[in-house]
Design a protein around this motif. Sequence first.
Motif, mmCIF file in Angstrom:
data_model
loop_
_atom_site.group_PDB
_atom_site.id
_atom_site.type_symbol
_atom_site.label_atom_id
_atom_site.label_comp_id
_atom_site.label_asym_id
_atom_site.label_seq_id
_atom_site.Cartn_x
_atom_site.Cartn_y
_atom_site.Cartn_z
ATOM 1 N N PHE A 184 -2.579 8.469 -8.215
ATOM 2 C CA PHE A 184 -3.489 9.235 -9.065
ATOM 3 C C PHE A 184 -4.162 10.363 -8.313
ATOM 4 C CE2 PHE A 184 -7.512 7.465 -7.690
ATOM 5 C CZ PHE A 184 -7.236 6.137 -7.355
ATOM 6 N N ARG A 185 -4.638 11.307 -9.104
ATOM 7 C CA ARG A 185 -5.252 12.493 -8.527
ATOM 8 C C ARG A 185 -6.685 12.163 -8.133
ATOM 9 N NH1 ARG A 185 -7.701 17.370 -10.591
ATOM 10 N NH2 ARG A 185 -7.182 19.045 -9.110
ATOM 11 N N SER A 186 -7.041 12.513 -6.921
ATOM 12 C CA SER A 186 -8.426 12.332 -6.482
ATOM 13 C C SER A 186 -8.692 13.252 -5.302
ATOM 14 C CB SER A 186 -8.670 10.876 -6.054
ATOM 15 O OG SER A 186 -9.985 10.710 -5.540
ATOM 16 N N HIS A 187 -9.915 13.737 -5.223
ATOM 17 C CA HIS A 187 -10.334 14.441 -4.027
ATOM 18 C C HIS A 187 -10.855 13.371 -3.069
ATOM 19 C CE1 HIS A 187 -11.879 17.486 -1.382
ATOM 20 N NE2 HIS A 187 -13.101 17.015 -1.492
ATOM 21 N N TRP A 188 -10.066 13.052 -2.052
ATOM 22 C CA TRP A 188 -10.373 11.959 -1.122
ATOM 23 C C TRP A 188 -10.792 10.700 -1.892
ATOM 24 C CZ3 TRP A 188 -7.328 13.602 2.041
ATOM 25 C CH2 TRP A 188 -7.351 14.881 2.561
ATOM 26 N N LEU A 189 -11.992 10.163 -1.626
ATOM 27 C CA LEU A 189 -12.324 8.866 -2.251
ATOM 28 C C LEU A 189 -13.032 9.002 -3.595
ATOM 29 C CD1 LEU A 189 -13.394 7.001 1.004
ATOM 30 C CD2 LEU A 189 -11.399 6.513 -0.431
ATOM 31 N N GLU A 190 -13.205 10.231 -4.047
ATOM 32 C CA GLU A 190 -14.040 10.478 -5.228
ATOM 33 C C GLU A 190 -13.719 9.571 -6.419
ATOM 34 O OE1 GLU A 190 -15.302 14.839 -4.995
ATOM 35 O OE2 GLU A 190 -14.374 14.640 -7.007
ATOM 36 N N THR A 239 -15.843 13.552 5.198
ATOM 37 C CA THR A 239 -15.925 13.183 3.785
ATOM 38 C C THR A 239 -15.405 11.762 3.566
ATOM 39 O OG1 THR A 239 -15.538 15.492 3.251
ATOM 40 C CG2 THR A 239 -15.274 13.919 1.447
ATOM 41 N N ILE A 240 -14.278 11.450 4.184
ATOM 42 C CA ILE A 240 -13.671 10.122 3.970
ATOM 43 C C ILE A 240 -14.522 9.033 4.627
ATOM 44 C CG2 ILE A 240 -11.661 8.663 4.483
ATOM 45 C CD1 ILE A 240 -9.956 11.311 4.373
ATOM 46 N N LEU A 241 -14.938 9.249 5.865
ATOM 47 C CA LEU A 241 -15.657 8.184 6.592
ATOM 48 C C LEU A 241 -17.038 7.923 6.001
ATOM 49 C CD1 LEU A 241 -14.491 8.987 10.222
ATOM 50 C CD2 LEU A 241 -14.023 6.879 8.921
ATOM 51 N N ALA A 242 -17.650 8.938 5.384
ATOM 52 C CA ALA A 242 -18.976 8.752 4.793
ATOM 53 C C ALA A 242 -18.919 7.705 3.682
ATOM 54 C CB ALA A 242 -19.493 10.083 4.253
ATOM 55 N N ASP A 243 -17.747 7.531 3.082
ATOM 56 C CA ASP A 243 -17.631 6.692 1.897
ATOM 57 C C ASP A 243 -16.664 5.517 2.118
ATOM 58 O OD1 ASP A 243 -18.440 6.260 -0.690
ATOM 59 O OD2 ASP A 243 -16.897 7.538 -1.598
ATOM 60 N N ALA A 244 -16.115 5.390 3.328
ATOM 61 C CA ALA A 244 -15.018 4.442 3.562
ATOM 62 C C ALA A 244 -15.430 2.989 3.331
ATOM 63 C CB ALA A 244 -14.454 4.619 4.971
ATOM 64 N N SER A 245 -16.655 2.626 3.748
ATOM 65 C CA SER A 245 -17.082 1.222 3.622
ATOM 66 C C SER A 245 -16.985 0.734 2.179
ATOM 67 C CB SER A 245 -18.514 1.060 4.110
ATOM 68 O OG SER A 245 -18.579 1.467 5.450
ATOM 69 N N ARG A 246 -17.240 1.627 1.241
ATOM 70 C CA ARG A 246 -17.225 1.271 -0.184
ATOM 71 C C ARG A 246 -15.843 0.794 -0.652
ATOM 72 N NH1 ARG A 246 -15.777 4.109 -4.658
ATOM 73 N NH2 ARG A 246 -15.541 6.093 -3.560
ATOM 74 N N VAL A 247 -14.774 1.285 0.001
ATOM 75 C CA VAL A 247 -13.430 0.951 -0.487
ATOM 76 C C VAL A 247 -12.677 0.024 0.460
ATOM 77 C CG1 VAL A 247 -13.270 3.112 -1.780
ATOM 78 C CG2 VAL A 247 -12.329 2.998 0.539
ATOM 79 N N LEU A 248 -13.341 -0.466 1.513
ATOM 80 C CA LEU A 248 -12.665 -1.339 2.467
ATOM 81 C C LEU A 248 -12.942 -2.800 2.165
ATOM 82 C CD1 LEU A 248 -13.291 0.459 5.889
ATOM 83 C CD2 LEU A 248 -11.045 -0.057 4.884
ATOM 84 N N GLU A 249 -11.895 -3.636 2.273
ATOM 85 C CA GLU A 249 -12.077 -5.076 2.245
ATOM 86 C C GLU A 249 -12.799 -5.500 3.529
ATOM 87 O OE1 GLU A 249 -11.467 -7.187 -0.046
ATOM 88 O OE2 GLU A 249 -9.888 -6.422 -1.352
ATOM 89 N N VAL A 250 -13.313 -6.713 3.540
ATOM 90 C CA VAL A 250 -14.044 -7.196 4.718
ATOM 91 C C VAL A 250 -13.176 -7.087 5.973
ATOM 92 C CG1 VAL A 250 -15.211 -9.189 5.746
ATOM 93 C CG2 VAL A 250 -15.381 -8.758 3.281
ATOM 94 N N SER A 251 -11.907 -7.527 5.840
ATOM 95 C CA SER A 251 -10.970 -7.367 6.945
ATOM 96 C C SER A 251 -10.188 -6.085 6.685
ATOM 97 C CB SER A 251 -10.020 -8.566 6.997
ATOM 98 O OG SER A 251 -8.989 -8.319 7.912
#
Length: 315
Positions: A184-190, A239-251
Amino acid sequence: MNRASLGDGSTCGTVREALGTATTHLAAAGITDASVDARYLVAHALGIERAALLRAPERALDSDERHRLADLLARRVAREPISRIVGERAFHGLTLALNAETLDPRPDTETVVNLALALAALVDAHDGPLKILDLGTGTGAIALALLAALPDAEATATDISPLALEIARRNAERHGLANRIRFFRSHWLEDVRDRYHMVISNPPYIPSGEIATLAPEVARWDPRAALDGGPDGLEAYRTILADASRVLEVSGFVVFEVGHDQAAAVSAIALDHGLAPAPLNWPLLRDLGGNTRCVAVATSGRNWKINLGIVDQGG
Ligand code: GLN
């Protein structure tokens, strides 16, 4: 242009002559590896495999084929890369179609794929599928190479360009991987909502002011949006790292390709966001030339520590 020549009096009546003429023509235009490129272009003009050229040196070229070859040579002299002229490129064992809106997949990026494969073995996916997110997928290169190597993985691939997504989808179908990937289309994690074990990207990382200094094959032919990393080349990582925690599983891990001198800066950005970059002397981060071309980031230092002692930085 007369019937059997390239217009400069040189003949290309047979495959042998065409290869000689094409090589001379490309070398005179300053193309390195002229004979290698000549083989690609003669084979493409004739619609046959390169290996078949060697078996038929006396095969005659008809006039359509000679015209086609002249056109292909003119494109190469204008520094269009062979991969764009023939419309595809080999990457990590896959053949990928590309178009004007995708980066030409590079051997550098195979290092990133290999690193991700090593990390995939370390993820605790709790018996479910390993979930991979490829940001700015372009041709689909990274996601598809990973899926081809990891039969139990599933991937999501995004790009800002609908035309890139279209070709990536076709590449997935070509390799029988379409049932394990969604696009799907997205600007990085948006527009990304789910969580993943591995977030991976080869984002644009060339400082804007340096693009013009790159080889013409890159500067003129790769899409600017796939190259331009902003004033210092690091915009996409921020841009990606500022929001990465939101989309990462615990591991979870983030894996990036970086420019040859960017690994320390990107690791520092990850630390600023409470993530745990792997030590930069980890051999898996280096390409065959010994350059650190990847950054690997874990959700916590613990994720490095539990793994075979290859990496131990506390946490
Ligand atoms: N992920 C794609 C590749 O590695 C595209 C990367 C990009 O456009 N910067 O080829």
